[in-house]
Enzyme design. Sequence first.
Site, PDB file in Angstrom:
ATOM      1  N   GLY A  96      -8.680  25.087  16.689  1.00  0.00           N
ATOM      2  CA  GLY A  96      -8.179  23.729  16.435  1.00  0.00           C
ATOM      3  C   GLY A  96      -6.654  23.717  16.468  1.00  0.00           C
ATOM      4  O   GLY A  96      -6.038  22.906  17.170  1.00  0.00           O
ATOM      5  N   HIS A  97      -6.044  24.674  15.754  1.00  0.00           N
ATOM      6  CA  HIS A  97      -4.580  24.777  15.774  1.00  0.00           C
ATOM      7  C   HIS A  97      -4.097  25.086  17.188  1.00  0.00           C
ATOM      8  O   HIS A  97      -3.095  24.543  17.653  1.00  0.00           O
ATOM      9  CB  HIS A  97      -4.109  25.901  14.845  1.00  0.00           C
ATOM     10  CG  HIS A  97      -4.474  25.721  13.404  1.00  0.00           C
ATOM     11  ND1 HIS A  97      -5.365  26.541  12.759  1.00  0.00           N
ATOM     12  CD2 HIS A  97      -4.057  24.829  12.472  1.00  0.00           C
ATOM     13  CE1 HIS A  97      -5.469  26.181  11.491  1.00  0.00           C
ATOM     14  NE2 HIS A  97      -4.698  25.129  11.289  1.00  0.00           N
ATOM     15  N   GLN A 116       0.478  20.284  -2.445  1.00  0.00           N
ATOM     16  CA  GLN A 116      -0.673  19.510  -1.978  1.00  0.00           C
ATOM     17  C   GLN A 116      -2.001  20.037  -2.513  1.00  0.00           C
ATOM     18  O   GLN A 116      -3.065  19.496  -2.217  1.00  0.00           O
ATOM     19  CB  GLN A 116      -0.685  19.424  -0.449  1.00  0.00           C
ATOM     20  CG  GLN A 116      -1.091  20.684   0.279  1.00  0.00           C
ATOM     21  CD  GLN A 116      -0.929  20.547   1.777  1.00  0.00           C
ATOM     22  OE1 GLN A 116       0.180  20.378   2.280  1.00  0.00           O
ATOM     23  NE2 GLN A 116      -2.034  20.581   2.517  1.00  0.00           N
ATOM     24  N   GLY A 162      -4.205  16.926  13.854  1.00  0.00           N
ATOM     25  CA  GLY A 162      -5.606  16.893  14.265  1.00  0.00           C
ATOM     26  C   GLY A 162      -6.347  15.688  13.700  1.00  0.00           C
ATOM     27  O   GLY A 162      -6.121  15.278  12.564  1.00  0.00           O
ATOM     28  N   LYS A 189      -9.293  15.805  12.911  1.00  0.00           N
ATOM     29  CA  LYS A 189     -10.217  16.290  11.874  1.00  0.00           C
ATOM     30  C   LYS A 189      -9.777  15.788  10.505  1.00  0.00           C
ATOM     31  O   LYS A 189     -10.601  15.457   9.664  1.00  0.00           O
ATOM     32  CB  LYS A 189     -10.247  17.820  11.870  1.00  0.00           C
ATOM     33  CG  LYS A 189     -11.460  18.368  11.166  1.00  0.00           C
ATOM     34  CD  LYS A 189     -11.217  19.724  10.599  1.00  0.00           C
ATOM     35  CE  LYS A 189     -10.673  19.569   9.232  1.00  0.00           C
ATOM     36  NZ  LYS A 189     -10.607  20.771   8.422  1.00  0.00           N
ATOM     37  N   ASP A 190      -8.465  15.731  10.303  1.00  0.00           N
ATOM     38  CA  ASP A 190      -7.921  15.215   9.045  1.00  0.00           C
ATOM     39  C   ASP A 190      -7.508  13.762   9.290  1.00  0.00           C
ATOM     40  O   ASP A 190      -6.313  13.434   9.352  1.00  0.00           O
ATOM     41  CB  ASP A 190      -6.743  16.078   8.607  1.00  0.00           C
ATOM     42  CG  ASP A 190      -7.176  17.518   8.348  1.00  0.00           C
ATOM     43  OD1 ASP A 190      -7.636  17.801   7.244  1.00  0.00           O
ATOM     44  OD2 ASP A 190      -7.092  18.349   9.277  1.00  0.00           O
ATOM     45  N   GLN A 203      -5.219  11.996   6.785  1.00  0.00           N
ATOM     46  CA  GLN A 203      -3.871  12.569   6.858  1.00  0.00           C
ATOM     47  C   GLN A 203      -3.115  11.979   8.053  1.00  0.00           C
ATOM     48  O   GLN A 203      -1.946  11.597   7.946  1.00  0.00           O
ATOM     49  CB  GLN A 203      -3.982  14.086   6.985  1.00  0.00           C
ATOM     50  CG  GLN A 203      -2.691  14.784   7.314  1.00  0.00           C
ATOM     51  CD  GLN A 203      -2.830  16.288   7.244  1.00  0.00           C
ATOM     52  OE1 GLN A 203      -2.841  16.866   6.158  1.00  0.00           O
ATOM     53  NE2 GLN A 203      -2.949  16.945   8.386  1.00  0.00           N
ATOM     54  N   SER A 228     -12.093  25.063  10.757  1.00  0.00           N
ATOM     55  CA  SER A 228     -11.231  24.928   9.592  1.00  0.00           C
ATOM     56  C   SER A 228     -10.885  26.333   9.112  1.00  0.00           C
ATOM     57  O   SER A 228     -11.720  27.249   9.181  1.00  0.00           O
ATOM     58  CB  SER A 228     -11.978  24.173   8.480  1.00  0.00           C
ATOM     59  OG  SER A 228     -11.331  24.396   7.239  1.00  0.00           O
ATOM     60  N   ARG A 271     -10.756  27.170   6.258  1.00  0.00           N
ATOM     61  CA  ARG A 271     -11.598  27.459   5.090  1.00  0.00           C
ATOM     62  C   ARG A 271     -12.992  27.955   5.477  1.00  0.00           C
ATOM     63  O   ARG A 271     -13.708  28.476   4.623  1.00  0.00           O
ATOM     64  CB  ARG A 271     -11.729  26.211   4.213  1.00  0.00           C
ATOM     65  CG  ARG A 271     -10.413  25.832   3.517  1.00  0.00           C
ATOM     66  CD  ARG A 271     -10.598  24.660   2.579  1.00  0.00           C
ATOM     67  NE  ARG A 271      -9.467  24.508   1.669  1.00  0.00           N
ATOM     68  CZ  ARG A 271      -8.471  23.634   1.834  1.00  0.00           C
ATOM     69  NH1 ARG A 271      -8.454  22.827   2.874  1.00  0.00           N
ATOM     70  NH2 ARG A 271      -7.491  23.560   0.958  1.00  0.00           N
TER      71      ARG A 271
HETATM   72  P1  AMP Z   1      -4.104  22.952   8.440  1.00  0.00           P
HETATM   73  O1  AMP Z   1      -3.560  24.293   8.797  1.00  0.00           O
HETATM   74  O2  AMP Z   1      -5.539  22.961   8.041  1.00  0.00           O
HETATM   75  O3  AMP Z   1      -3.213  22.193   7.493  1.00  0.00           O
HETATM   76  O4  AMP Z   1      -4.088  22.110   9.783  1.00  0.00           O
HETATM   77  C1  AMP Z   1      -2.928  21.982  10.551  1.00  0.00           C
HETATM   78  C2  AMP Z   1      -3.168  20.952  11.619  1.00  0.00           C
HETATM   79  O5  AMP Z   1      -4.256  21.360  12.439  1.00  0.00           O
HETATM   80  C3  AMP Z   1      -3.550  19.588  11.050  1.00  0.00           C
HETATM   81  O6  AMP Z   1      -2.918  18.573  11.823  1.00  0.00           O
HETATM   82  C4  AMP Z   1      -5.038  19.555  11.229  1.00  0.00           C
HETATM   83  O7  AMP Z   1      -5.568  18.251  11.355  1.00  0.00           O
HETATM   84  C5  AMP Z   1      -5.196  20.324  12.511  1.00  0.00           C
HETATM   85  N1  AMP Z   1      -6.546  20.863  12.614  1.00  0.00           N
HETATM   86  C6  AMP Z   1      -7.203  21.602  11.683  1.00  0.00           C
HETATM   87  N2  AMP Z   1      -8.457  21.860  12.096  1.00  0.00           N
HETATM   88  C7  AMP Z   1      -8.603  21.264  13.301  1.00  0.00           C
HETATM   89  C8  AMP Z   1      -9.674  21.150  14.237  1.00  0.00           C
HETATM   90  N3  AMP Z   1     -10.862  21.709  14.008  1.00  0.00           N
HETATM   91  N4  AMP Z   1      -9.464  20.452  15.371  1.00  0.00           N
HETATM   92  C9  AMP Z   1      -8.263  19.876  15.613  1.00  0.00           C
HETATM   93  N5  AMP Z   1      -7.216  19.953  14.770  1.00  0.00           N
HETATM   94  C10 AMP Z   1      -7.377  20.627  13.631  1.00  0.00           C
END
Ligand code: AMP
Length: 285
Positions: A40-41, A65, A151, A153-154, A157, A189, A191
């Site tokens: 995703g990243h 956060q 993303g 996904k959020d 946000q 994710s 997580r």
């Molecule tokens: P995070 O590291 O979880 O804070 O995510 C960093 C960025 O990556 C945020 O803009 C998220 O929305 C995006 N992101 C996380 N998971 C995904 C995914 N499965 N598909 C697309 N973007 C994602």
Amino acid sequence: MSASIPCLSTISELRALLDEHRGRGACVGLVPTMGALHEGHVSLIRAARAENDVAVVSIFVNPPQFGPDEDLAKYPRDLERDRQLAEEAGADLIFHPSAAEMYRDGHSTWVDVEGLTAGLCGRSRPGHFRGVCTVVTKLFAICQPERAYFGEKDAQQLAVIKHMVRDLNLLVQIVPCPTVREADGLAMSSRNVRLAPEQRAQAPMVHRALEAARELVRKGERNAAVLAGAIRTVLAEAPLGEIDYVEIVDAGELTPVTTIAGECLIALAVRFGDVRLIDNLTVTS
Ligand code: AMP
């Protein structure tokens, strides 16, 4: 192959390097992350690579956060692996500050977007978006990117950050990127690695429940309560998951709807033990 892109940990070093690039007329794309990078990243970094001269990835697990009972300490961290993945995806540099670098002693300024943060994840995670908006504003001030990548996904946000950029007249273009999923539909994710095997086996039901709702909408169902009920029925097949919320909201205002009309967001959060998964999709009628 050992990673070789610079990984800067101070604001002054990063500013100096980006000033150099900008002096040559380069435009900067920023991908804010909390690390433990996955596909995703990677998709965000590739988009930043394609649309900018310099692609910056920030890796910062942002304490404000996280709520007091949340997984700040357990959040996965692997900088060396992240560095390699970011480089392979086309990043030019990584910004990896400490919490002390980002929040100097006496930090007392917070960015709070009202309204859009009241429901969905904002309800179950009080203060979460205040932390997100503050760190994202700081990252924008530090990097001064032309574009920043987030993303879908959020979804909340993304909506909150777009709204904040509009309200504060920030000079950055927010670029939404589609959700990247595992082969079985589970939204990627950081997580997910914390799910026990039996939890991981049930986690794809989160996406399947959303797909079931989408299928009902396709067949003509417009009643939000019926759709939410159908989602809960599918989620009952994942007994290790405890539903935090299932909500159907207007995609722009994020306010609950009773009937699907225009573009609506179907969003949910499910806890598997202490791992909270979120997912969503939009439907239009
Ligand atoms: P995070 O590291 O979880 O804070 O995510 C960093 C960025 O990556 C945020 O803009 C998220 O929305 C995006 N992101 C996380 N998971 C995904 C995914 N499965 N598909 C697309 N973007 C994602």
